[in-house]
Enzyme design. Sequence first.
Site, PDB file in Angstrom:
ATOM      1  N   SER A 168      46.332  50.289  29.503  1.00  0.00           N
ATOM      2  CA  SER A 168      46.307  50.518  31.200  1.00  0.00           C
ATOM      3  C   SER A 168      46.361  51.887  31.505  1.00  0.00           C
ATOM      4  CB  SER A 168      47.055  49.616  31.703  1.00  0.00           C
ATOM      5  OG  SER A 168      46.758  49.205  32.950  1.00  0.00           O
ATOM      6  N   ASP A 199      42.988  44.117  30.869  1.00  0.00           N
ATOM      7  CA  ASP A 199      44.221  44.689  30.641  1.00  0.00           C
ATOM      8  C   ASP A 199      45.203  44.017  30.013  1.00  0.00           C
ATOM      9  OD1 ASP A 199      46.542  45.897  31.246  1.00  0.00           O
ATOM     10  OD2 ASP A 199      46.222  46.366  33.450  1.00  0.00           O
TER      11      ASP A 199
END
Length: 293
Positions: free
Chosen positions: A81, A193
């Site tokens: 991320s 993610d």
Amino acid sequence: MSTGLTRRHLLAASAAALAGCTLQPDRDHTGPDAPRAEPLRRPVNTAWVLSSGGPRGFVHVGVIKALEELGLKPDLIVGVSAGALLGSLCAAGLGARAIETLALELQPWALARLAIGVDERLSGTAVADFVRRASPVKSLEHMPVAMAIVAARRRDGEATAFTAGDVGLAVQASAAIEGRFAPVRIRGEQYVDADWTTPLPVRVARALGAQRVLAVDASAHVDRAPPGAERYRESDLRKQALVDADAKMADGLLKPDFGYWVSLSREFRERAIEAGYRETLAQADALRALHVV
């Protein structure tokens, strides 16, 4: 007003609107530049692992800045991320000062586009474009420092470490927050993610051959949560358990404290960066020892 002029205005307005949209957010990326999970083709001694964390990820900028000042370099960076975005720029050879400037001048809303045709409201295609523009190297396998970008395979949450292919698309997949950003489909699989499955991927670094690992944890200090944070406690504890499981496998851990609440203001970014910088310098001797070959 003439009909021709009206049409031109309508076309211009439509083009402007579509510039902020993604019309095929779920298209499958199957070309030769699509991200791939491949074994590393170079030896790895020391790895830096940069966690997820949303706005908290700005702390990584300060850590990178201090590590550069100390003259320390890794053989591998593993990021997820926010850690994937900042780590990839570092691995590509962008200096800490340039990364800090990008972080402070970034307009976060410019990294999201409307997603048309999927359940999620937003697409991260602008994230991919931003990384491609900022990165001196566009392909993961050609970076001066080996880079692994971690995303979660949506169907089972399995962590996937992209080590080759388009860096922008890999970062987009790693930052595709479930429920908010459209997943990224690569060779038939959707990726999102990994914040809720592998927020601090030390095990990934070990699996790629890292002998020593410095982990940078951007998550909140749950034990210092202020009044008013009670409603977030369950999710904080769940994430902390995931972080702790990997953190204990690291040889060094940095977890700077810059307060519980976050924002996207410049003041917050500067505070997070400064906290990362100071905490890293405070552990300079231990970090130098960790990087000794």
